[in-house]
Design a protein around this motif. Structure first.
Motif, PDB file in Angstrom:
ATOM      1  N   GLU A 128       0.898  -1.220   0.087  1.00 37.77           N
ATOM      2  CA  GLU A 128       0.010   0.043   0.150  1.00 37.77           C
ATOM      3  C   GLU A 128       0.711   1.156   0.005  1.00 37.77           C
ATOM      4  O   GLU A 128       1.878   1.423   0.694  1.00 37.77           O
ATOM      5  N   ASN A 130       1.146   5.722  -0.757  1.00 38.40           N
ATOM      6  CA  ASN A 130       0.046   7.171  -1.287  1.00 38.40           C
ATOM      7  C   ASN A 130       0.468   7.530  -2.584  1.00 38.40           C
ATOM      8  O   ASN A 130       1.497   7.021  -2.924  1.00 38.40           O
ATOM      9  N   ALA A 131      -0.440   8.040  -3.175  1.00 37.55           N
ATOM     10  CA  ALA A 131      -0.266   8.466  -4.585  1.00 37.55           C
ATOM     11  C   ALA A 131       1.085   9.346  -4.539  1.00 37.55           C
ATOM     12  O   ALA A 131       1.158  10.292  -4.232  1.00 37.55           O
ATOM     13  N   ALA A 135       6.385   2.514  -5.332  1.00 38.96           N
ATOM     14  CA  ALA A 135       5.649   1.164  -4.598  1.00 38.96           C
ATOM     15  C   ALA A 135       6.578   0.112  -4.982  1.00 38.96           C
ATOM     16  O   ALA A 135       6.966  -0.030  -6.141  1.00 38.96           O
ATOM     17  N   ALA A 183       3.179   6.177  -8.249  1.00 40.31           N
ATOM     18  CA  ALA A 183       2.063   5.340  -8.450  1.00 40.31           C
ATOM     19  C   ALA A 183       0.814   6.366  -8.306  1.00 40.31           C
ATOM     20  O   ALA A 183       0.788   7.221  -7.433  1.00 40.31           O
ATOM     21  N   THR A 184      -0.105   6.050  -9.301  1.00 45.18           N
ATOM     22  CA  THR A 184      -1.411   6.740  -9.344  1.00 45.18           C
ATOM     23  C   THR A 184      -2.617   5.718  -9.142  1.00 45.18           C
ATOM     24  O   THR A 184      -2.291   4.275  -9.019  1.00 45.18           O
ATOM     25  N   LYS A 185      -3.768   6.045  -8.904  1.00 44.06           N
ATOM     26  CA  LYS A 185      -4.870   5.120  -8.740  1.00 44.06           C
ATOM     27  C   LYS A 185      -4.737   4.263 -10.140  1.00 44.06           C
ATOM     28  O   LYS A 185      -5.399   3.003  -9.998  1.00 44.06           O
ATOM     29  N   ALA A 188      -3.019   0.927  -9.771  1.00 39.15           N
ATOM     30  CA  ALA A 188      -3.552   0.285  -8.542  1.00 39.15           C
ATOM     31  C   ALA A 188      -4.109  -1.085  -9.194  1.00 39.15           C
ATOM     32  O   ALA A 188      -4.537  -1.048 -10.370  1.00 39.15           O
ATOM     33  N   VAL A 211      -3.228   1.796  -3.824  1.00 37.01           N
ATOM     34  CA  VAL A 211      -2.779   3.426  -3.984  1.00 37.01           C
ATOM     35  C   VAL A 211      -3.773   4.071  -3.443  1.00 37.01           C
ATOM     36  O   VAL A 211      -5.092   4.184  -3.822  1.00 37.01           O
TER      37      VAL A 211
END
Length: 451
Positions: A128, A130-131, A135, A183-185, A188, A211
């Motif tokens: 996990e 955060n944007a 990751a 990392a962005t949504k 994910a 994310v």
């Protein structure tokens, strides 16, 4: 063992044939071993042999292994680390190229021991972040690896990630690190570790990349009460865009003009911002933080508000006389600024009093010369030779402060005429005796009458 033979003669490009193995649940390490053959007389590839590993009847995903020409029978291993209670299915697929030839698979065996030429991955853990952060997936494997092996992180519906680093502990254990950068949504989803060796392919279980968007308040803070040097606010940050849980709240406040700003951590829903400047506009917003690196969201909408004026610090200082005339006095004082007035709206009045005709006269005038570096004010229409008491009063909406009082006497002036009707003469043989009243206004000490 299963067997599959595809004769590609007379087939046009893009036709598919499939061989599906039964569902397998792996409680312990095992290996799938098979022989394959892709050949044609013309030397052009008759087609492509793809292998898929489908987990829990989910999407088929991308091939884990493929080949398009071999000319002889070869053997390969599949080291599949999809652990119980998950189940998986191996699918062999032939896609024809339009050239004649044969694609064959034979002696597919599920072995009860590890593969000999291909490493097995240990269970891959979900990550996990955060944007906007990196990751990192840690793929730990039992077995050896060398520089000719290809390692990658395979995504399902998401982009693959390249190898970032590899740490080899010994010939039986290594760890490969993969990074999904910024990392962005959209990134994910599910990922698995892949290794392609000369002898086959190793596949891990799917792990999820989660994310989270850092939280941002939807509404600005609310104002509870206002003072000259403080503002009480309600954070008003229960409604957010982004993801919780919220582990930290901060109040960011700045002056609307200028570059000064500060951030304070807050542990309750209301907060008193202290040590502010009076009569100054501030912009106040709330920052929220969720767990993890980069978990602080951008500031929420700002509340714009102004502090009250404060009572002036003191009255004007160093009240002095610049010039004295018979009917006017010019005074000056030490210049002062906002640090004394404690308000951008204020006025300065000159108060003075003197005796005239047996009565005390009290007057006041506004002085407009307050911004100057040499402020002064002239009082006019005074009576000559009169004591005048002068003081300055500084006022803003919150209060007033006075200077010390200065007592000044105006200069003497030409007296008024002797009243004509008061002149009386008594005549004698050799002299005339005159007498008269004083002038109505002496304007000083009369030193001489001339006849």
């Amino acid at each position: 063992g299963s067997f599959m033979l595809v004769n590609t003669s007379g087939r046009f490009a893009g036709q598919k044939a499939h061989l599906l193995l039964p569902h397998l649940k792996e409680n312990d390490t095992h290996c799938i071993d098979f022989h394959y053959y892709v050949s044609s007389k013309s030397g052009s590839s008759p087609g492509t042999l793809n292998i898929y590993v489908k987990v829990n009847d989910g999407p088929i995903g991308n091939p884990i292994w493929n080949t398009s020409i071999t000319a002889t029978w070869n053997r390969a291993e599949l080291a599949i680390s999809t652990f119980w209670p998950n189940f998986y299915q191996v699918i062999f697929e032939v896609i024809t190229s339009g050239h004649p030839g044969y694609v064959a698979i034979d002696e597919v065996k599920v072995l009860g021991h590890p593969c000999t030429k291909t490493p097995h991955f240990l269970r891959l853990q979900s990550v996990e972040v955060n944007a906007g952060q990196f990751a990192t997936f840690q793929c730990t494997a039992n077995g050896g690896t060398d520089s000719s092996d290809r390692l990658w992180l395979q995504g399902i519906y998401v982009r693959d990630a390249p190898l970032k680093d590899i740490k080899v502990f010994n010939f039986r254990r290594f760890v490969a690190l993969f990074s999904v950068v910024n990392a962005t949504k959209r990134d994910a989803g599910n990922y698995r570790c892949m290794i392609r060796t000369e002898g086959g392919v190793g596949v891990s279980n799917y792990a999820e990349l989660i994310v989270k968007e850092p939280p941002v308040p939807i509404a600005p803070p609310q104002l509870s009460s206002v003072g000259a040097t403080y503002l009480w606010i309600q954070l008003n940050a229960n409604s957010i865009n982004g993801d919780g849980p919220i582990i930290q709240r901060e109040v960011e406040y700045r002056t609307s003009s200028g570059s000064w700003y500060d951030i304070q951590p807050v542990d309750s829903t209301s907060y008193k911002i202290g040590h502010l400047d009076p009569d100054t506009e501030y912009e106040i917003s709330v920052l929220l933080t969720r767990p993890g690196e980069g978990g602080t969201g951008s500031p929420g909408p700002a509340l714009k508000t102004r502090t009250k004026c404060a009572d002036p610090m003191r009255g004007p200082r160093k009240l002095e006389v610049v010039e004295i005339k018979s009917r006017q006095i010019t005074i000056c004082w030490e210049p002062f600024g906002y640090n004394v007035t404690r308000c951008h709206r204020y006025n300065l009045t000159v108060h003075y009093r003197y005796q005239a005709g047996g009565q005390e006269q009290v007057r006041e005038e506004v002085s407009w010369d307050t911004e100057s570096s040499h402020p002064q004010h002239t009082i006019t229409n005074l009576s000559p030779y009169t004591n005048v008491s002068i003081k300055l009063v500084l006022m803003n909406p919150e209060g007033r402060k006075e200077s010390q009082e200065l007592v000044v006497q105006t200069d003497e002036d030409v007296p008024s005429a002797v009243p004509l009707e008061s002149i009386q003469g008594s005549t004698f043989e050799e002299k005339i005796f005159l007498q008269w009243r004083e002038p109505a206004q002496t304007y000083g000490v009369i030193t001489l009458y001339e006849v």
